[in-house]
Write an enzyme that holds these catalytic residues in place. Structure first.
Site, short mmCIF file in Angstrom:
data_model
loop_
_atom_site.label_atom_id
_atom_site.label_comp_id
_atom_site.label_asym_id
_atom_site.label_seq_id
_atom_site.Cartn_x
_atom_site.Cartn_y
_atom_site.Cartn_z
N GLY A 11 0.80 -1.23 0.00
CA GLY A 11 0.00 0.00 0.00
C GLY A 11 0.82 1.27 0.00
N ASN A 13 1.63 2.94 -2.62
CA ASN A 13 0.96 3.87 -3.55
C ASN A 13 -0.27 4.49 -2.89
OD1 ASN A 13 2.19 3.96 -6.41
ND2 ASN A 13 2.36 1.82 -5.81
N LYS A 90 -6.00 -8.77 -8.58
CA LYS A 90 -7.15 -9.43 -9.19
C LYS A 90 -7.68 -8.59 -10.34
CE LYS A 90 -7.08 -12.63 -6.08
NZ LYS A 90 -6.74 -13.99 -6.42
N ASN A 106 -4.49 2.30 -13.39
CA ASN A 106 -3.59 1.31 -12.80
C ASN A 106 -2.16 1.82 -12.90
OD1 ASN A 106 -2.90 -1.36 -11.78
ND2 ASN A 106 -2.08 -1.78 -13.81
N HIS A 108 1.81 0.47 -13.04
CA HIS A 108 2.62 -0.73 -13.27
C HIS A 108 4.09 -0.33 -13.32
CE1 HIS A 108 3.40 -4.81 -14.62
NE2 HIS A 108 4.30 -4.30 -15.42
C1 GRF Z 1 3.75 -1.33 -7.27
O1 GRF Z 1 5.02 -1.60 -7.76
C2 GRF Z 1 2.78 -1.10 -8.41
O2 GRF Z 1 3.36 -0.47 -9.49
C3 GRF Z 1 2.41 -2.50 -8.76
O3 GRF Z 1 2.35 -3.19 -7.52
C4 GRF Z 1 3.16 -2.54 -6.56
C5 GRF Z 1 2.31 -2.17 -5.40
O4 GRF Z 1 3.04 -1.58 -4.37
N1 GRF Z 1 1.22 -2.57 -9.57
P1 GRF Z 1 2.30 -0.97 -3.11
O5 GRF Z 1 1.38 -2.03 -2.55
O6 GRF Z 1 1.53 0.25 -3.55
O7 GRF Z 1 3.38 -0.61 -2.15
#
Ligand code: GRF
Length: 194
Positions: A11, A13, A90, A106, A108
């Site tokens: 989490g 992000n 998911k 999203n 990535h």
């Molecule tokens: C991040 O690297 C994001 O780009 C990818 O999954 C990871 C999630 O990290 N889709 P977090 O849970 O937000 O720390």
């Protein structure tokens, strides 16, 4: 902007969004955090921040259609108008996706279309970059569609691959850049909506 954040893991992000809201960098509210993993760091961070949380998974809803309906209901009830999938492992159900078509983004950790798709998450992405001998990597914010990592691109940031780099060092160096483009993207859409 009222954002529903879907996350399965640490989490960070989500935390970047919460911090940007708190600092005033982002004029938005996180209305709900939904996770398929009730013990995820994302759920803990949301609870600490006083944000509503919901655990939705094949355990809570073995039927895919019911899971999709429960997710859409929860997001509508929380009055969110955007969805951010941030490390959400998911696929979204068809009803949720079509209701939020063009309003689901999203993040990535690669320069899509390189190193995306099923199984491409966490360190596997960065290892794939190293195995391919790429000299640069980066992160991509894109609209979500029915597939993994294929929706229309919104924003990318690049990062040179350094000598001696490991998957972990790439992940660590990329993370702040991911957070930055995610917040920039949300701020851009927030301003566009006035
Ligand atoms: C991040 O690297 C994001 O780009 C990818 O999954 C990871 C999630 O990290 N889709 P977090 O849970 O937000 O720390």
């Amino acid at each position: 902007m009222r954002i529903a954040v879907l996350a399965s893991h640490q989490g960070t992000n989500l935390q970047a969004i919460l911090d940007a809201v708190r600092s005033g960098q982002l004029d938005a509210t996180v209305g709900i955090v939904i996770s398929n993993n009730s013990r995820s760091g994302a759920m803990k961070r949301a609870k600490t921040a006083g944000i509503a949380t919901l655990h939705l998974s094949s355990v809570t809803h073995p039927d895919e259609q019911e899971l999709d309906d429960a997710m859409l209901d929860a997001i509508m009830e929380s009055k969110c108008d955007w969805i951010v999938t941030a490390g959400y492992m998911k696929k979204l159900g068809p009803n949720t996706l079509s209701r939020f078509n063009g309003r689901t983004i999203n993040i990535h950790p690669s320069l899509l279309p390189r190193h995306g798709g099923h199984g491409m998450f966490g360190l596997a992405v960065h290892q794939s970059v190293l195995n391919a001998g790429d000299t640069e990597t980066g992160a991509t914010v894109h609209f979500l569609d029915q597939q993994y990592d294929t929706g229309a691109m919104i924003r990318q940031v690049k990062l040179p691959v350094q000598p001696g780099e490991t998957a972990q060092s790439l992940a660590d160096r990329l993370r702040p850049l991911e957070h930055q483009i995610l917040i920039e993207t949300l701020a851009q859409f927030g301003r566009a909506e006035g």
